[in-house]
Enzyme design. Sequence first.
Site, PDB file in Angstrom:
ATOM      1  CB  CYS A   2      -0.835  -0.068   1.297  1.00 40.58           C
ATOM      2  SG  CYS A   2      -2.136  -1.339   1.283  1.00 40.58           S
ATOM      3  NE  ARG A  27       4.627   1.146   0.303  1.00 38.53           N
ATOM      4  CZ  ARG A  27       5.196   1.339   1.241  1.00 38.53           C
ATOM      5  NH1 ARG A  27       6.308   1.856   1.520  1.00 38.53           N
ATOM      6  NH2 ARG A  27       4.644   0.779   2.658  1.00 38.53           N
ATOM      7  CD1 TRP A  74      -0.218  -5.960  -2.841  1.00 39.98           C
ATOM      8  CD2 TRP A  74      -0.850  -6.797  -1.020  1.00 39.98           C
ATOM      9  NE1 TRP A  74       0.171  -7.102  -2.879  1.00 39.98           N
ATOM     10  CE2 TRP A  74      -0.207  -7.849  -1.753  1.00 39.98           C
ATOM     11  CE3 TRP A  74      -1.116  -7.155   0.432  1.00 39.98           C
ATOM     12  CZ2 TRP A  74       0.067  -9.011  -1.207  1.00 39.98           C
ATOM     13  CZ3 TRP A  74      -1.002  -8.483   0.836  1.00 39.98           C
ATOM     14  CH2 TRP A  74      -0.274  -9.395   0.269  1.00 39.98           C
ATOM     15  CG  ASN A 100      -0.401   1.933   3.980  1.00 35.07           C
ATOM     16  OD1 ASN A 100      -1.374   2.032   3.234  1.00 35.07           O
ATOM     17  ND2 ASN A 100       0.805   2.488   3.542  1.00 35.07           N
ATOM     18  N   GLY A 101      -2.346  -1.210   6.530  1.00 35.36           N
ATOM     19  CA  GLY A 101      -1.865  -2.022   7.906  1.00 35.36           C
ATOM     20  C   GLY A 101      -3.272  -2.903   8.008  1.00 35.36           C
ATOM     21  CE  LYS A 488      15.325 -11.764  -6.487  1.00 39.57           C
ATOM     22  NZ  LYS A 488      14.867 -12.213  -5.417  1.00 39.57           N
ATOM     23  CD  GLU A 491      10.814 -12.550  -5.471  1.00 38.44           C
ATOM     24  OE1 GLU A 491      10.583 -11.917  -4.298  1.00 38.44           O
ATOM     25  OE2 GLU A 491      12.113 -12.198  -6.163  1.00 38.44           O
ATOM     26  CG  HIS A 507      17.783 -37.791   0.450  1.00 38.54           C
ATOM     27  ND1 HIS A 507      17.928 -38.965   1.060  1.00 38.54           N
ATOM     28  CD2 HIS A 507      19.162 -37.150   0.611  1.00 38.54           C
ATOM     29  CE1 HIS A 507      19.331 -39.382   1.427  1.00 38.54           C
ATOM     30  NE2 HIS A 507      19.718 -38.222   1.107  1.00 38.54           N
ATOM     31  CE  LYS A 606      12.156  -3.606  -2.918  1.00 41.66           C
ATOM     32  NZ  LYS A 606      13.093  -4.719  -3.496  1.00 41.66           N
TER      33      LYS A 606
END
Length: 611
Positions: A2, A27, A74, A100-101, A488, A491, A507, A606
């Site tokens: 956010c 972000r 977000w 945010n949060g 990487k 993502e 294994h 991010k």
Amino acid sequence: MCGIVGYLGDRPAVPILLAGLRRLEYRGYDSAGVAVLNGKGVNVVRREGKLDSLERALEEHSPLGTTGIAHTRWATHGAPTRENAHPHTSRGGDISIIHNGIIENADALREALQREGYVFTSETDTEAVVHLIDHVWDPGMSMEAAVAAALREVEGPYGIAVVSTRDPEKIVVARNGSPLLIGVGEDGELMAGSDAAAVIAVTRDVVYLDDGDYAVLTRDGYEVHHLERGPVDRGLHRVSWDLEAIEKGGYEHFMLKEIMEQPASLRDVMRGRLLQEEGDARLGGITLSDMELAEVQRIVITACGTSWHAALIGEYLLEEFARIPVEVQYASEFRYRNPVIEDGTLVIAISQSGETADTLAALREASKRGARTMGIVNAVGSTIARETDFGVYLHAGPEIGVASTKAFTSQIVALTLVALYFGRRRSMSVLDGRRIVGALEALPGQVQEILDQADEIEELAREFVDASNFLYLGRGYQFPVALEGALKLKEVSYIHAEGYPAAEMKHGPIALIDEKMPVVVLAPRDSVYGKVVSNIEEVKARKGRVTAVVSDDAPELDGRVEHRLRIPQTLPALLPVLSTIPLQLLAYHIAVMRGCDVDQPRNLAKSVTVE
């Protein structure tokens, strides 16, 4: 996660708010909106999707005003829809909030407010807060008093900004567990932001809020208060980087720019810190005396994601150089365990942003249990940097791409400096120290040699663009690199990939290997090279397609591998810095060829500032 932007000044607010949101896109977000005080009311415009959609809507509505707030969301509570996008408004439309949060008691607040006649139009926890502010706001009360009264009933992390026609020409912001700062410009301009990127176009002078703080921004300036302690002075800080640092600078993507910046970022993390003659490191941020350092009997490193992979390398470094037992913990697990923190335990928290919620919570738990705490962060003035007993800054500059690249290699080098520093004060000889210092000094040039092969790696990427699975294998120092290489690729390209210790392949994962499976093997010349060659032979026997990262011509691999990615030779402890680079480029080029948004991968943020 956010993004929050606020502006109060004499210029039209919308262009400044949008520019701030643009600089917070890294972000991660799925909807966006603005609220502007226009002299008659609060004009709110919200849209799902990317900022282009919001910009088109703003061109149609063209809200005027010089005071406003803006947000990129977000999704946590509720799907990414226009109804759930921020800002949210009170039932009279005269209070607007961005947040945010996560409000942990949102359901209880919602039920209580519904009994008072409030109607909810979204699925978000944020809407409960704006209705709560409306509910507690008595006649004659200032907006900051109403916000503070409401926040005393709120549980959970938040960063908020509020505007209202009841108390116009004012923005109230507050922080508890979600980063927030004030930007102090010239000619009375004030801004708020979830990080400095939001305000850097207007000012580089910022005030970092602490948990429990709220602040009021007016035409006369700003004041900071703590919910329990009253007025506080948080001090003014100067952001050291400029606007160009968060622009692409001619590159197609931030990720590629930041990969290519690594020779410079590694020089910056080492600048002024290497002592060649003494074979030592100068780390002014470490305030332990030699006697106190000798009392450290155990180190716990806690981190998340890419930083956790750097922590694994740090474990090997500290145990080899300083002979101190080291344990690496996922911060998200550490915070909910009953960890053993004994006398002589040092806890190191690693975070690029310095705001990662789980890492910060783990740090606070360790501190509460009596551990000394140390931070390795990139963001100057971040919460972890402020709350640790001491630490080391990376000085890598802003990292905008969601997938960390230059911060990861800078973290490895910073951990090497810490291990060298600790080692020289315990049992490491000056000759060994000089050897390490010399190898560190050579690293930036060696990284540039690898970057000069970028075209070759791009060609290799074409062979694997349609792969659906990847396996990365490494041993010793190279095992964390295998994990990071796989991360990487996952993502940015959305290809399933796994990293394994090479010997563990037998294994279980060996069952996956066939002629369609690309296998990347980290095989630089080190103490376990012969063992890795044997592991390659096992993959080849199952018709796996092997690409090896090697540090010389590796004639032993003739007929066993399809491709070699060459890196320079250095000390085994520093090889992870070099072997990481081709894996970053490989992931980047595969993702671009697949048409993926490498700077803003789906579902990722991010800086993860919520659980």
